[in-house]
Design a protein around this motif. Structure first.
Motif, PDB file in Angstrom:
ATOM      1  N   LEU A 133      19.785 -33.241  -6.053  1.00 20.64           N
ATOM      2  CA  LEU A 133      21.146 -32.272  -4.806  1.00 20.64           C
ATOM      3  C   LEU A 133      21.864 -32.871  -3.411  1.00 20.64           C
ATOM      4  O   LEU A 133      22.826 -32.740  -3.238  1.00 20.64           O
ATOM      5  N   ARG A 134      21.131 -34.317  -2.863  1.00 18.71           N
ATOM      6  CA  ARG A 134      21.758 -34.515  -1.920  1.00 18.71           C
ATOM      7  C   ARG A 134      23.102 -35.466  -2.286  1.00 18.71           C
ATOM      8  O   ARG A 134      23.981 -36.043  -1.978  1.00 18.71           O
ATOM      9  N   ASP A 135      23.063 -35.741  -3.959  1.00 22.62           N
ATOM     10  CA  ASP A 135      23.894 -36.840  -4.041  1.00 22.62           C
ATOM     11  C   ASP A 135      25.774 -35.726  -4.028  1.00 22.62           C
ATOM     12  O   ASP A 135      26.722 -35.942  -4.122  1.00 22.62           O
ATOM     13  N   LEU A 136      24.872 -34.387  -5.047  1.00 23.37           N
ATOM     14  CA  LEU A 136      26.122 -33.117  -5.567  1.00 23.37           C
ATOM     15  C   LEU A 136      26.481 -33.049  -4.149  1.00 23.37           C
ATOM     16  O   LEU A 136      27.899 -32.422  -4.005  1.00 23.37           O
ATOM     17  N   ARG A 137      25.461 -32.980  -2.941  1.00 23.77           N
ATOM     18  CA  ARG A 137      25.946 -32.040  -1.268  1.00 23.77           C
ATOM     19  C   ARG A 137      26.975 -33.234  -1.195  1.00 23.77           C
ATOM     20  O   ARG A 137      27.789 -32.529  -0.404  1.00 23.77           O
ATOM     21  N   ALA A 138      27.049 -34.716  -1.251  1.00 27.80           N
ATOM     22  CA  ALA A 138      27.775 -35.250  -0.669  1.00 27.80           C
ATOM     23  C   ALA A 138      29.361 -35.280  -1.573  1.00 27.80           C
ATOM     24  O   ALA A 138      30.282 -35.968  -1.354  1.00 27.80           O
ATOM     25  N   GLN A 139      29.207 -35.331  -2.407  1.00 30.60           N
ATOM     26  CA  GLN A 139      30.741 -34.865  -3.364  1.00 30.60           C
ATOM     27  C   GLN A 139      31.218 -33.761  -3.276  1.00 30.60           C
ATOM     28  O   GLN A 139      32.181 -33.295  -3.321  1.00 30.60           O
ATOM     29  N   GLY A 140      30.390 -32.459  -2.385  1.00 28.59           N
ATOM     30  CA  GLY A 140      31.199 -31.595  -1.668  1.00 28.59           C
ATOM     31  C   GLY A 140      30.843 -30.596  -2.300  1.00 28.59           C
ATOM     32  O   GLY A 140      31.433 -29.048  -2.276  1.00 28.59           O
ATOM     33  N   VAL A 141      29.782 -30.498  -3.583  1.00 29.88           N
ATOM     34  CA  VAL A 141      29.477 -29.012  -4.439  1.00 29.88           C
ATOM     35  C   VAL A 141      28.360 -28.592  -2.809  1.00 29.88           C
ATOM     36  O   VAL A 141      27.877 -28.408  -2.308  1.00 29.88           O
ATOM     37  N   GLU A 142      28.789 -26.817  -3.005  1.00 27.80           N
ATOM     38  CA  GLU A 142      28.557 -25.904  -1.928  1.00 27.80           C
ATOM     39  C   GLU A 142      27.205 -25.217  -2.846  1.00 27.80           C
ATOM     40  O   GLU A 142      26.791 -24.997  -4.130  1.00 27.80           O
ATOM     41  N   PRO A 143      26.574 -24.864  -1.796  1.00 30.04           N
ATOM     42  CA  PRO A 143      25.273 -24.607  -2.860  1.00 30.04           C
ATOM     43  C   PRO A 143      25.490 -23.159  -3.426  1.00 30.04           C
ATOM     44  O   PRO A 143      24.896 -22.850  -3.678  1.00 30.04           O
ATOM     45  N   ALA A 144      26.448 -21.611  -2.972  1.00 35.79           N
ATOM     46  CA  ALA A 144      26.394 -20.612  -3.574  1.00 35.79           C
ATOM     47  C   ALA A 144      27.095 -21.465  -4.883  1.00 35.79           C
ATOM     48  O   ALA A 144      26.775 -20.652  -6.677  1.00 35.79           O
ATOM     49  N   ALA A 145      28.005 -21.998  -5.179  1.00 37.89           N
ATOM     50  CA  ALA A 145      28.371 -22.696  -6.785  1.00 37.89           C
ATOM     51  C   ALA A 145      26.738 -23.621  -7.388  1.00 37.89           C
ATOM     52  O   ALA A 145      26.712 -23.296  -8.859  1.00 37.89           O
ATOM     53  N   LEU A 146      26.242 -24.214  -6.780  1.00 38.90           N
ATOM     54  CA  LEU A 146      24.658 -24.367  -7.572  1.00 38.90           C
ATOM     55  C   LEU A 146      24.206 -23.175  -7.666  1.00 38.90           C
ATOM     56  O   LEU A 146      23.562 -23.819  -9.265  1.00 38.90           O
ATOM     57  N   LEU A 194      30.672 -16.782 -10.198  1.00 40.25           N
ATOM     58  CA  LEU A 194      29.924 -16.833  -8.832  1.00 40.25           C
ATOM     59  C   LEU A 194      29.572 -15.791  -8.279  1.00 40.25           C
ATOM     60  O   LEU A 194      29.634 -14.688  -8.110  1.00 40.25           O
ATOM     61  N   ARG A 195      28.542 -15.700  -7.781  1.00 40.10           N
ATOM     62  CA  ARG A 195      27.582 -15.146  -6.236  1.00 40.10           C
ATOM     63  C   ARG A 195      27.679 -16.036  -5.279  1.00 40.10           C
ATOM     64  O   ARG A 195      26.963 -16.921  -4.964  1.00 40.10           O
ATOM     65  N   THR A 196      28.229 -15.260  -4.077  1.00 35.30           N
ATOM     66  CA  THR A 196      28.272 -15.676  -3.048  1.00 35.30           C
ATOM     67  C   THR A 196      26.857 -14.945  -2.102  1.00 35.30           C
ATOM     68  O   THR A 196      26.507 -15.252  -0.596  1.00 35.30           O
ATOM     69  N   ASP A 197      26.569 -14.528  -2.602  1.00 36.99           N
ATOM     70  CA  ASP A 197      25.379 -13.370  -2.104  1.00 36.99           C
ATOM     71  C   ASP A 197      23.728 -13.485  -2.791  1.00 36.99           C
ATOM     72  O   ASP A 197      23.836 -13.400  -4.061  1.00 36.99           O
ATOM     73  N   MET A 198      22.879 -14.176  -1.903  1.00 38.53           N
ATOM     74  CA  MET A 198      21.027 -14.425  -2.975  1.00 38.53           C
ATOM     75  C   MET A 198      21.215 -13.197  -3.707  1.00 38.53           C
ATOM     76  O   MET A 198      20.096 -13.496  -4.343  1.00 38.53           O
ATOM     77  N   ASP A 199      21.262 -11.714  -2.904  1.00 44.79           N
ATOM     78  CA  ASP A 199      20.363 -10.543  -3.372  1.00 44.79           C
ATOM     79  C   ASP A 199      20.746 -10.480  -4.278  1.00 44.79           C
ATOM     80  O   ASP A 199      20.522  -9.699  -6.018  1.00 44.79           O
ATOM     81  N   ALA A 200      21.922 -10.505  -4.472  1.00 46.47           N
ATOM     82  CA  ALA A 200      23.254 -10.544  -5.897  1.00 46.47           C
ATOM     83  C   ALA A 200      22.196 -11.621  -7.601  1.00 46.47           C
ATOM     84  O   ALA A 200      22.891 -11.289  -8.251  1.00 46.47           O
ATOM     85  N   LEU A 201      21.753 -12.348  -6.706  1.00 43.75           N
ATOM     86  CA  LEU A 201      21.742 -13.060  -7.859  1.00 43.75           C
ATOM     87  C   LEU A 201      20.375 -12.992  -8.313  1.00 43.75           C
ATOM     88  O   LEU A 201      19.920 -13.431  -9.376  1.00 43.75           O
ATOM     89  N   ILE A 202      18.984 -12.426  -6.941  1.00 44.46           N
ATOM     90  CA  ILE A 202      18.111 -12.088  -7.015  1.00 44.46           C
ATOM     91  C   ILE A 202      18.173 -10.611  -8.514  1.00 44.46           C
ATOM     92  O   ILE A 202      17.936 -11.034  -9.610  1.00 44.46           O
ATOM     93  N   ASP A 203      18.793 -10.211  -8.800  1.00 43.89           N
ATOM     94  CA  ASP A 203      19.413  -8.694  -8.578  1.00 43.89           C
ATOM     95  C   ASP A 203      19.974  -8.810 -10.400  1.00 43.89           C
ATOM     96  O   ASP A 203      19.003  -8.343 -11.084  1.00 43.89           O
ATOM     97  N   GLY A 204      20.631 -10.095 -10.202  1.00 41.51           N
ATOM     98  CA  GLY A 204      20.667 -10.315 -11.543  1.00 41.51           C
ATOM     99  C   GLY A 204      20.475 -10.782 -12.386  1.00 41.51           C
ATOM    100  O   GLY A 204      20.193 -11.547 -14.076  1.00 41.51           O
ATOM    101  N   PHE A 205      19.130 -11.723 -11.869  1.00 39.83           N
ATOM    102  CA  PHE A 205      17.991 -12.727 -13.035  1.00 39.83           C
ATOM    103  C   PHE A 205      16.954 -11.985 -13.557  1.00 39.83           C
ATOM    104  O   PHE A 205      16.340 -10.718 -13.275  1.00 39.83           O
ATOM    105  N   ASP A 206      17.036 -12.389 -15.270  1.00 39.42           N
ATOM    106  CA  ASP A 206      15.909 -11.487 -16.131  1.00 39.42           C
ATOM    107  C   ASP A 206      15.444 -13.132 -17.329  1.00 39.42           C
ATOM    108  O   ASP A 206      16.059 -13.236 -17.917  1.00 39.42           O
ATOM    109  N   ILE A 207      14.651 -13.970 -16.588  1.00 35.02           N
ATOM    110  CA  ILE A 207      14.161 -14.785 -17.197  1.00 35.02           C
ATOM    111  C   ILE A 207      14.132 -14.161 -18.996  1.00 35.02           C
ATOM    112  O   ILE A 207      14.346 -15.458 -20.187  1.00 35.02           O
ATOM    113  N   SER A 208      13.897 -12.835 -19.865  1.00 36.05           N
ATOM    114  CA  SER A 208      13.848 -12.749 -20.956  1.00 36.05           C
ATOM    115  C   SER A 208      15.334 -13.144 -22.123  1.00 36.05           C
ATOM    116  O   SER A 208      15.447 -13.060 -22.807  1.00 36.05           O
ATOM    117  N   ARG A 209      16.532 -13.375 -20.643  1.00 36.68           N
ATOM    118  CA  ARG A 209      17.486 -13.605 -21.111  1.00 36.68           C
ATOM    119  C   ARG A 209      17.844 -15.086 -21.880  1.00 36.68           C
ATOM    120  O   ARG A 209      19.189 -15.207 -22.177  1.00 36.68           O
TER     121      ARG A 209
END
Length: 441
Positions: free
Chosen positions: A249-262, A277-292
């Motif tokens: 993760l620190r290598d990707l960070r050094a390359q300029g990757v943004e947390p929201a993208a990762l 792209l989801r810039t809001d953590m709540d949107a990631l949480i709401d849209g997550f379904d392990i069965s998918r």
């Protein structure tokens, strides 16, 4: 209550494979309003380093994955030894003394006979005198958990119904000869004591899960809901195992990757849902379904992170990036204008450096031989006085009328002469900013 955990070993920097596991457990806990535990699996005193503990906390905080509490296995050794003693008293724990060479010869013999290469339980036939003799000759033995040789079944959150014949699996070693408690026992004791309800981990743990289910049952614990996500491969299906060290993760960070993208990529990669792209953590949480998520190996291409990063940056307002632009030395009164010009032409924030250098220092003009006379003429027609966003249109119209050029043959030579590049921001925005900065210089 839903309780999940992320349990890294602090023997190196965490990488995208670790992140996938951490994120899935985090999203499950947060979606249910439950608890997310960061558990440091540091029972190996030689390989575990405090610097890696600090680094993984920093990486998780950078991503916005905040834990509810931290647990450390190195502080729970007494609990593991209590569990081991309970297993001994139950007749489910036994000491074995085979050397690695002897075990290898046994496996080869079994394979030659067409049998599964599992431990033959020879140590169970040893009497106390024989064990004492082996300890005197070889030192302490390893301690193995005696499996009930029946089918072990569970409904997996990703893989569906799983059934493994315990007779096809070796009795697992839970304590090494030097006394070190191994992951399989420590993890079971921790998950039981901490009330972990859901465990998501890689599909390479499926057999390990089978043995842990029996250990949990032997210790009187409740079986968590297991889910085994697919393993990541490279973009061509190649193994990532040798490359994970370069995908920290620190290598990707050094390359300029943004947390929201990762996070956006890893929350959907391998699922039936599109990566968005989801810039809001709540949107990631709401849209997550392990069965998918599916069971097939999942292709990961680091290059997919950069378009998502660019998309994220294009949505940022000036105030968000103000500190980063200030680091470049952009005058504060010009900084908003500079960001408006550059934002749609960067992939990472690091790309701002080159754009500011171009505005500040000027670019080496790129003028093709056939365009030399045209550029001389065009420069004599450049409007005088302060330029604004209408100046580019006025200038190119005048140049067109004077030279007869139009379209790409008109605009491209002018862009290359002013910026040294064939692509970039809208020249209507570039031209006035260039004039102001160069006038100050």
């Amino acid at each position: 209550m839903t309780i999940t955990r992320f349990a890294p070993s602090p023997t190196g920097y965490i990488h995208v494979g670790n992140l996938r596991t951490a994120l899935m457990n985090y999203l499950i806990a947060r979606k249910a309003g439950g608890t997310f535990i960061l558990r440091i699996d540091d029972t190996d005193p030689i390989r575990s380093k405090e610097e890696y503990v600090d680094a993984l906390k920093e990486d998780l905080e950078w991503l916005g994955l905040h834990w509810d509490r931290v647990e450390r296995q190195s502080e729970r050794l007494d609990r593991y030894h209590d569990a081991a003693e309970k297993l001994r008293d139950m007749g489910r724990f036994y000491e074995a003394f085979e050397t690695p060479t002897e075990l290898d010869l046994k496996r080869k013999k079994q394979l030659n006979m067409g049998r599964p290469p599992v431990y033959d339980r020879a140590a169970l036939s040893l009497d106390e005198a024989a064990r004492d003799k082996l300890r005197a000759e070889r030192g302490a033995g390893v301690w193995r958990f005696k499996l009930d040789q029946q089918r072990i079944e569970w409904n997996d959150g990703v893989l569906g119904d799983i059934s493994i014949d315990a007779a096809s699996v070796s009795d697992p070693v839970l304590i090494r000869g030097d006394g070190q408690v191994l992951y399989t026992l420590a993890s079971v004791v921790d998950d039981t004591d901490m009330g972990v309800t859901h465990i998501v981990r890689g599909s390479d743990h499926v057999t390990n899960t089978a043995t842990q289910i029996q250990i949990i049952e032997a210790l009187g614990g409740s079986i968590p809901q297991f889910a085994h996500h697919s393993l990541l491969t490279g973009p061509q299906g190649e193994s990532l195992s040798k490359r994970l060290g370069t995908l920290s993760l620190r290598d990707l960070r050094a390359q300029g990757v943004e947390p929201a993208a990762l996070l956006s990529l890893m929350a959907r990669l391998g699922s039936a849902d599109p990566v968005e792209l989801r810039t809001d953590m709540d949107a990631l949480i709401d849209g997550f379904d392990i069965s998918r998520f599916g069971s097939a190996p999942t292709k990961f291409d680091v290059n997919d992170l950069f378009p998502l990063t660019a998309h994220y940056l294009q949505g940022l307002d000036y105030q968000t990036v103000k500190p980063r632009i200030a680091e470049l030395g952009v005058p504060e009164d010009l900084a908003p204008q500079f960001w408006a010009v550059a934002r749609d032409n960067i992939t990472t924030l690091g790309d701002l450096d080159a754009w500011w250098a171009m505005f500040r220092d000027g670019a080496e003009p790129v003028i093709d031989d056939e365009d030399a006379e045209f550029i001389v003429t065009a420069m004599t027609l450049l409007p005088e006085g302060p330029l604004d966003e209408g100046s580019w249109a006025a200038w190119t119209t005048a140049v067109k009328e004077e030279t007869g050029r139009k379209g790409k043959q008109l605009f491209m030579p002018l862009r290359k002469a002013l910026t040294g590049q064939a692509h970039g921001p809208e020249m209507a925005q570039v031209l006035p900013l260039l004039q102001v900065i160069r006038a100050r210089g």
